[in-house]
Design a protein around this motif. Sequence first.
Motif, short mmCIF file in Angstrom:
data_model
loop_
_atom_site.label_atom_id
_atom_site.label_comp_id
_atom_site.label_asym_id
_atom_site.label_seq_id
_atom_site.Cartn_x
_atom_site.Cartn_y
_atom_site.Cartn_z
N HIS A 13 107.00 27.93 -27.54
CA HIS A 13 105.65 28.51 -28.16
C HIS A 13 104.68 27.28 -28.68
CE1 HIS A 13 107.32 32.41 -27.46
NE2 HIS A 13 108.18 32.35 -28.27
N ASP A 14 103.91 26.53 -27.87
CA ASP A 14 102.88 25.65 -28.30
C ASP A 14 101.89 26.11 -28.77
OD1 ASP A 14 104.88 23.86 -27.15
OD2 ASP A 14 104.04 23.96 -25.48
N TRP A 15 101.10 25.42 -29.67
CA TRP A 15 99.74 25.68 -30.18
C TRP A 15 98.95 25.04 -29.59
CZ3 TRP A 15 98.91 28.82 -34.65
CH2 TRP A 15 100.19 29.50 -35.23
N TYR A 16 97.68 25.65 -29.47
CA TYR A 16 96.20 25.37 -28.47
C TYR A 16 95.22 25.63 -29.49
CZ TYR A 16 99.25 24.22 -24.24
OH TYR A 16 100.02 23.56 -23.62
N ILE A 17 94.18 24.81 -29.40
CA ILE A 17 93.03 25.24 -30.16
C ILE A 17 91.62 25.10 -28.91
CG2 ILE A 17 92.50 22.76 -31.01
CD1 ILE A 17 91.45 24.20 -33.35
N ILE A 18 90.96 26.07 -29.11
CA ILE A 18 89.91 26.14 -28.00
C ILE A 18 88.43 26.15 -29.02
CG2 ILE A 18 88.83 27.40 -26.11
CD1 ILE A 18 91.43 28.50 -25.60
N VAL A 30 89.66 34.24 -20.02
CA VAL A 30 90.53 33.80 -18.82
C VAL A 30 91.47 32.59 -19.48
CG1 VAL A 30 90.85 32.75 -16.69
CG2 VAL A 30 89.14 34.93 -17.19
N ALA A 31 90.98 31.79 -19.94
CA ALA A 31 91.69 30.50 -20.25
C ALA A 31 92.54 31.01 -21.74
CB ALA A 31 90.76 29.31 -21.05
N ALA A 32 92.25 31.59 -22.44
CA ALA A 32 92.95 32.31 -23.63
C ALA A 32 94.12 33.16 -23.23
CB ALA A 32 92.15 32.84 -24.79
N ALA A 33 93.90 34.04 -22.18
CA ALA A 33 94.86 35.08 -21.68
C ALA A 33 95.90 34.12 -21.02
CB ALA A 33 94.28 36.25 -20.83
N ASN A 34 95.59 33.42 -20.05
CA ASN A 34 96.47 32.20 -19.36
C ASN A 34 97.33 31.71 -20.28
OD1 ASN A 34 95.84 33.16 -16.91
ND2 ASN A 34 94.30 31.53 -16.41
N LEU A 35 96.86 30.91 -21.78
CA LEU A 35 97.71 30.54 -22.47
C LEU A 35 98.52 31.24 -23.20
CD1 LEU A 35 94.96 27.77 -23.86
CD2 LEU A 35 97.05 27.18 -22.57
N LEU A 36 98.26 32.43 -23.60
CA LEU A 36 98.87 33.34 -24.20
C LEU A 36 100.19 33.81 -23.61
CD1 LEU A 36 96.23 35.53 -25.91
CD2 LEU A 36 97.73 34.02 -27.12
N ARG A 37 99.80 34.19 -22.22
CA ARG A 37 101.03 34.41 -21.30
C ARG A 37 101.89 33.18 -20.95
NH1 ARG A 37 99.83 37.53 -16.18
NH2 ARG A 37 101.96 37.96 -16.38
N GLY A 38 101.40 32.00 -20.93
CA GLY A 38 102.33 30.94 -20.85
C GLY A 38 102.29 30.31 -19.32
N LYS A 39 100.98 30.86 -18.66
CA LYS A 39 101.09 30.43 -17.20
C LYS A 39 100.92 29.15 -16.82
CE LYS A 39 99.48 33.48 -14.37
NZ LYS A 39 98.67 34.43 -13.53
N SER A 50 106.86 33.66 -22.50
CA SER A 50 106.97 32.18 -22.80
C SER A 50 105.46 31.84 -23.08
CB SER A 50 107.32 31.59 -21.38
OG SER A 50 106.46 32.05 -20.48
N GLY A 51 104.87 32.57 -24.11
CA GLY A 51 103.40 32.36 -24.25
C GLY A 51 103.40 31.34 -25.31
N ASN A 52 102.06 31.03 -25.58
CA ASN A 52 101.65 30.17 -26.82
C ASN A 52 100.88 30.81 -27.66
OD1 ASN A 52 102.63 27.89 -24.92
ND2 ASN A 52 100.89 28.31 -23.65
N TYR A 53 100.71 30.04 -28.69
CA TYR A 53 99.74 30.51 -29.66
C TYR A 53 98.12 29.78 -29.38
CZ TYR A 53 103.51 32.05 -32.77
OH TYR A 53 104.64 32.60 -33.16
N VAL A 54 97.27 30.56 -29.71
CA VAL A 54 95.94 30.19 -29.30
C VAL A 54 95.07 30.39 -30.49
CG1 VAL A 54 93.94 30.37 -27.74
CG2 VAL A 54 96.15 30.43 -26.91
N ILE A 55 94.38 29.41 -30.97
CA ILE A 55 93.15 29.43 -32.10
C ILE A 55 91.80 29.07 -31.32
CG2 ILE A 55 92.66 28.35 -34.18
CD1 ILE A 55 95.53 27.16 -34.38
N GLN A 137 97.08 21.48 -29.96
CA GLN A 137 96.49 20.71 -28.88
C GLN A 137 95.17 21.07 -28.66
OE1 GLN A 137 99.27 20.55 -25.69
NE2 GLN A 137 101.11 20.55 -26.97
N VAL A 138 94.15 20.28 -28.47
CA VAL A 138 92.85 20.64 -28.02
C VAL A 138 92.89 20.95 -26.43
CG1 VAL A 138 90.45 20.14 -27.73
CG2 VAL A 138 91.69 19.39 -29.71
N PHE A 139 92.46 22.40 -26.09
CA PHE A 139 92.13 22.90 -24.64
C PHE A 139 90.79 22.74 -24.49
CE2 PHE A 139 92.15 25.95 -21.24
CZ PHE A 139 92.90 25.45 -20.51
N GLU A 140 90.51 21.97 -23.50
CA GLU A 140 89.16 21.93 -22.72
C GLU A 140 88.91 22.83 -21.85
OE1 GLU A 140 86.53 20.02 -24.06
OE2 GLU A 140 87.82 19.26 -25.68
#
Length: 149
Positions: A13-18, A30-39, A50-55, A137-140
């Motif tokens: 479970h990785d951490w991403y910031i948007i 859409v971007a947050a949901a895809n990261l949360l699901r781990g797609k 296999s989802g991630n943490y999203v901030i 990690q920064v997600f653009e």
Amino acid sequence: MKTFTPKPADLTHDWYIIDASDVVLGRLSVAAANLLRGKNKPSFAPHADSGNYVIIINADKIALTGDKMDKELYSHSGRPGGLRRDSYAELLKNKPERIIMHAVKGMLPKNKLAKVQLTRLRVFAGEEHPYAGQQPQVFEIEQVSQQAK
């Protein structure tokens, strides 16, 4: 061909910031949901978590397109008379986190995993957040503004 099932040791479970500044609500969701699901991972399986943490920061600066400022967000407590109606304009001023949480929740699958995955979403109105220790990690998001100015 056998169905791929990731082992529990494979699930990270990785951490991403948007940054939500001037991002359209649907594209952000859409971007947050895809990261949360781990797609975004090669080990994605729809039945495994296999989802991630999203901030998400700067939720108060999100872009709402169309006539969303006139629409209302409904929620019901389940009790008689428990209907709550809040306009998007009012929520954008007072609780912008609720707008994003509702949009992302609608884009997750309707199953037991969605509740677990939604708990990994953290939304903040400003730029400050207490998760700097996780080194997100920064997600653009590619297309940030679709509004005609």
